[in-house]
Structure formats: structure tokens, C-alpha cells
Design a protein around this motif. Structure first.
Motif, PDB file in Angstrom:
ATOM      1  N   GLN A  11     -19.317  33.290 -10.422  1.00 26.73           N
ATOM      2  CA  GLN A  11     -17.899  32.944 -10.347  1.00 26.73           C
ATOM      3  C   GLN A  11     -17.552  32.126  -9.110  1.00 26.73           C
ATOM      4  OE1 GLN A  11     -14.929  36.134  -9.590  1.00 26.73           O
ATOM      5  NE2 GLN A  11     -13.975  35.425 -11.474  1.00 26.73           N
ATOM      6  N   SER A  12     -18.119  32.480  -7.948  1.00 19.37           N
ATOM      7  CA  SER A  12     -17.748  31.805  -6.701  1.00 19.37           C
ATOM      8  C   SER A  12     -18.960  31.450  -5.866  1.00 19.37           C
ATOM      9  CB  SER A  12     -16.882  32.710  -5.836  1.00 19.37           C
ATOM     10  OG  SER A  12     -16.074  33.509  -6.606  1.00 19.37           O
ATOM     11  N   PRO A  36     -14.693  28.053  -6.173  1.00 23.10           N
ATOM     12  CA  PRO A  36     -15.004  28.526  -7.531  1.00 23.10           C
ATOM     13  C   PRO A  36     -16.054  27.653  -8.197  1.00 23.10           C
ATOM     14  CG  PRO A  36     -12.829  27.496  -7.466  1.00 23.10           C
ATOM     15  CD  PRO A  36     -13.330  27.525  -6.061  1.00 23.10           C
ATOM     16  N   ASP A  37     -16.827  28.257  -9.094  1.00 19.97           N
ATOM     17  CA  ASP A  37     -17.873  27.560  -9.839  1.00 19.97           C
ATOM     18  C   ASP A  37     -17.314  26.762 -10.997  1.00 19.97           C
ATOM     19  OD1 ASP A  37     -19.773  28.897  -8.423  1.00 19.97           O
ATOM     20  OD2 ASP A  37     -21.000  29.305 -10.172  1.00 19.97           O
ATOM     21  N   PHE A  38     -16.315  25.958 -10.798  1.00 21.19           N
ATOM     22  CA  PHE A  38     -15.781  25.176 -11.902  1.00 21.19           C
ATOM     23  C   PHE A  38     -16.083  23.722 -11.646  1.00 21.19           C
ATOM     24  CE2 PHE A  38     -12.376  28.565 -11.773  1.00 21.19           C
ATOM     25  CZ  PHE A  38     -12.988  29.324 -12.746  1.00 21.19           C
ATOM     26  N   GLN A  46      -9.300  24.747  -9.299  1.00 21.53           N
ATOM     27  CA  GLN A  46      -9.220  25.876 -10.197  1.00 21.53           C
ATOM     28  C   GLN A  46      -8.087  25.784 -11.217  1.00 21.53           C
ATOM     29  OE1 GLN A  46      -9.421  29.621  -8.275  1.00 21.53           O
ATOM     30  NE2 GLN A  46      -9.896  30.646 -10.166  1.00 21.53           N
ATOM     31  N   ILE A  49      -8.530  24.577 -14.839  1.00 25.62           N
ATOM     32  CA  ILE A  49      -9.196  25.312 -15.906  1.00 25.62           C
ATOM     33  C   ILE A  49      -8.227  25.541 -17.068  1.00 25.62           C
ATOM     34  CG2 ILE A  49      -8.743  27.592 -14.923  1.00 25.62           C
ATOM     35  CD1 ILE A  49     -11.487  28.391 -16.065  1.00 25.62           C
ATOM     36  N   THR A  56     -13.491  21.780 -18.375  1.00 28.27           N
ATOM     37  CA  THR A  56     -13.806  22.524 -17.174  1.00 28.27           C
ATOM     38  C   THR A  56     -14.958  23.461 -17.479  1.00 28.27           C
ATOM     39  OG1 THR A  56     -11.495  22.387 -16.673  1.00 28.27           O
ATOM     40  CG2 THR A  56     -12.787  23.851 -15.299  1.00 28.27           C
ATOM     41  N   HIS A  58     -17.487  26.313 -16.615  1.00 27.81           N
ATOM     42  CA  HIS A  58     -17.700  27.448 -15.717  1.00 27.81           C
ATOM     43  C   HIS A  58     -18.674  28.402 -16.401  1.00 27.81           C
ATOM     44  CE1 HIS A  58     -15.208  30.341 -18.018  1.00 27.81           C
ATOM     45  NE2 HIS A  58     -14.766  29.208 -18.509  1.00 27.81           N
TER      46      HIS A  58
END
Ligand code: ATP
Ligand code: MG
Length: 374
Positions: A11-12, A36-38, A46, A49, A56, A58
């Protein structure tokens, strides 16, 4: 040149660097130490998303080193707002809209974009080029999965000096600041490290003497993490809203994503508060505002199938290490999901010990990576 430590979580992400004054965690351009892993075609923001959910990407960390036909990839596929494709070599491709075109990227390219972003962030903060790094991976990652993360680092123009296990990084972060460790000839101090993140659960036991660290055992549940608990809440509210508002949330990816985000917030609130808490979403679907409530007791009951799984890795790590509970000096927890009271309780009950939170739960992995080559 500085060596940065990178924790690429599901997630991060966190980045840390060892400097003469100690270890520092690096903040991104939003002054946030957590990125964030986006990936939204190279821009990590973020809020997009929701506005741009199909683009996006993730939740791709676990596609590393896995073929498209892998049962895990197939099980994840329907849950994703973006599409996956089988590449010519059988691996998993991720489709995003890039410069007005649909383009399929490899997972190495996607993680490569994330790592380039983190590289840039580090360079901005340190005001010098960053090339050398140490990256952490889950202890259960196979050789193929590790190789794939390593390839991503090369795409990002990084020189990955080493990939280390999350749990080893955490142990390193613990050892460095402990001034009172036993002398080399004395009996070592055994510490259990428990890390529950968004997607996985990892446990290890390490033995410490001054200047020496030995990892005695590691165990894991690669499929147990905070996201399972978000899904429990999402399932519950989808059912409730079907009856109460006649809404089929699962048919609307955007609404489903919003519900996911609200459920995660609610889950975090329930860690701090055991009373009834509201869940309200305005203009949720078809212009309907939805509202409901939930409390910690209900949540724990609904999550029992996952809470039950906490104990097995704890038992496994103790058995592997051949230690008894009395040989354990401390149980240290890290990772966001260990903030959940029911999880903490189970860990504490199993080891018959209060749990310690000496380490920064979010940053310990990145800090350990930074120390590895300091
Ligand atoms: P992984 O280690 O699985 O790759 P990660 O490192 O990105 O994932 P973390 O950042 O350690 O994961 O933890 C994120 C998880 O912790 C999320 O599921 C998040 O909702 C959860 N979390 C964070 N804070 C809290 C809290 N106060 N209460 C409950 N859950 C929390
Ligand atoms: Mg993690």
C-alpha cells in the motif's frame, strides 16, 4: 553518494537514508513521509484513484515474478479497476492509458515507475543524485519474485546493492539503537518481530549481541493483512446497501472503490474507538446518500476467520527457533495492521507478554534497509 533504503509496501512506500546524525526518513513533495503505491501514468497522486480509477494502478506488488495464469493473479483480476493481460512470455501485463493510448506495461515497468518517483523524491530531499539503494522484499518472495523487483530497480536507473527481507530490515532497525545488548560472549537477547501490513503477515525471531544479529527463524502468512479486513467491511456494507437502498455496488467499480476507502478509514477509527461509529457516503450511487454504523465488537466477530490465522505463524516461528516463550525477551510489532487491538491481543496472548512498540511501525523497514549499507 548516499545509499537510500526503500520499503516498497503493498500500500505505501517509505524511503530512508543513513546520515552522520542518524537515520532519516525522507518526505515527498507533499511533505508526507509515506508515498502511496499508486501509479497514474507516472504521477503519484492519491485522489486520482477515484477521479481516474481505470488508469490508476495499485496493488501490483504481488504480481512480481508471477505468470498471468498463476491462481493468485487470476483471483485478484476481478477485484482490480484496471485490466491485466497475458504477455508473450506468459507473465502478467498491466494495462493503462498512456498519452491517449491503451498501453500494456510489465510489472517491472510499473514498479520501475514507482521507484523512479521515489528516486526523484530522494534526490529532491537530499539535493544530490541518488543511485545506490537497498530494497526490502517480503521474506516469502521466491527467487523469480526477487529477480523481478531487481529488474524494476534497473529500469528506474537505480543500482540495487541488495534486496533484504522485510523482517531482517526490522531487526536491523531495532539493533542499531539498543545500547544495552548483551556482550558477545553472553547469552543473546531473543526478540520476536511481527509485521502485519496491507497484504501480508511476517514474523521472525532474531538473537542479538553487541554488534551481532542472527535471524533464528521466519514464518509468514503471505495472504493475511489489513486488506482482508477492509474486504470484510466492504462485503458487509455491499449486502446491507443491497437490501436497504436496492443498490448493487459491485456493478459500479467507482462506487466500490469509494466504499473500500471509507471502509479502510472506518477500520482505522475502530482501532482507537470501541463505540458505534458512522459510515456516511454522499452521492454514493445513483445520487443516493448512504449511511450505516459499525462497532469494534461487530467488526471482530465478522473478521474471526482472519483473526484466527494470526496464531499459526507465531507458533511456527517459535517452533523453528527451538526457543520457549520464556527465552523471548521482547515482542516488537510493526506494520499498519498491528494497530488493530484484536491483532495485538492475539500476539500478546500467544507469547504471554506485553507487546513493545520500540520501533516506528511505518518506517522501521525502510530504516533497516538504509542501515544495511551504512
Ligand atoms: P505489505 O507489508 O503487506 O506489503 P504495506 O507495507 O504497504 O503492505 P503497511 O503500511 O504496514 O502495509 O500497513 C498498511 C495497512 O495497515 C493497511 O491495511 C491499513 O489500513 C492498516 N492500518 C494502518 N493504520 C491502522 C490503524 N490505526 N488501525 C487499523 N489498521 C491500520
Ligand atoms: Mg510492509
Amino acid at each position: 553518494m548516499s545509499v537510500v533504503g526503500i520499503d516498497v509496501g503493498f500500500q505505501s512506500c517509505y524511503i530512508a537514508v543513513a546520515r552522520s546524525g542518524g537515520i532519516e526518513t525522507i518526505a515527498n513533495e507533499y511533505s508526507d513521509r509515506c508515498t502511496p503505491d499508486f501509479i497514474e501514468t507516472l504521477i503519484v497522486v492519491q485522489f486520482q484513484i477515484i477521479t481516474n480509477f481505470k488508469n490508476t494502478v495499485h496493488g501490483f506488488k504481488k504480481f512480481h515474478g508471477r505468470t498471468f495464469d498463476d491462481p493468485f493473479v487470476q483471483a485478484e483480476k476481478p477485484k482490480l479497476p484496471y485490466s491485466l493481460h497475458k504477455l508473450a512470455n506468459g507473465s502478467t501485463g498491466i494495462q493503462v492509458r498512456y498519452l491517449d493510448d491503451d498501453k500494456v506495461f510489465t510489472v517491472e515497468q510499473i514498479t520501475g515507475m514507482l521507484l523512479s518517483k521515489l528516486k526523484e523524491t530522494s534526490e529532491g530531499a537530499l539535493k544530490k543524485p541518488v543511485v545506490d539503494c537497498v530494497i526490502s522484499v517480503p521474506s516469502f518472495f521466491t527467487d523469480a519474485e526477487r529477480r523481478s523487483v531487481f529488474d524494476a530497480s534497473q529500469i528506474a536507473g537505480l543500482n540495487c546493492l541488495r534486496l533484504i527481507n522485510d523482517t531482517t530490515a526490522v531487526a536491523l532497525a531495532y539493533g542499531i539503537y539498543k545500547q544495552d545488548l548483551p556482550a558477545p560472549e553472553e547469552r543473546p537477547r531473543n526478540v520476536v518481530f511481527v509485521d502485519m501490513g496491507h497484504s501480508s503477515f511476517q514474523v521472525s525471531i532474531a538473537a542479538f549481541n553487541k554488534g551481532k544479529l542472527k535471524v533464528l527463524a521466519t514464518a509468514f502468512d503471505p495472504y493475511l493483512g489489513g486488506r482482508n479486513l477492509d474486504e470484510v467491511l466492504v462485503d458487509y456494507f455491499c449486502e446491507e446497501f443491497k437490501g436497504k437502498y436496492k443498490l448493487n455496488v459491485r456493478e459500479n467499480p467507482r462506487a466500490l472503490l469509494r466504499l473500500h476507502q471509507e471502509c479502510e478509514k472506518l477500520k482505522k477509527l475502530m482501532s482507537a474507538n470501541s463505540s458505534n461509529l458512522p459510515l456516511n457516503i454522499e452521492c454514493f450511487m445513483n445520487d443516493i446518500d448512504v449511511s450505516s454504523r459499525m462497532n469494534r465488537g461487530q467488526f471482530e466477530e465478522m473478521s474471526s476467520q482472519y483473526l484466527m490465522r494470526v496464531e499459526a505463524p507465531l507458533r511456527a516461528v517459535l517452533e523453528q527457533s527451538k526457543l520457549s516463550r520464556d527465552d523471548v525477551y521482547a515482542v516488537e510489532i510493526v506494520g499498519g495492521a498491528t494497530r488493530i487491538p484484536a491483532i495485538k491481543e492475539r500476539i500478546s496472548r500467544f507469547f504471554c507478554k506485553d507487546i513493545s512498540t520500540t520501533l516506528n511501525a511505518d518506517e522501521a523497514v525502510a530504516r533497516g534497509c538504509a542501515l544495511q549499507c551504512a
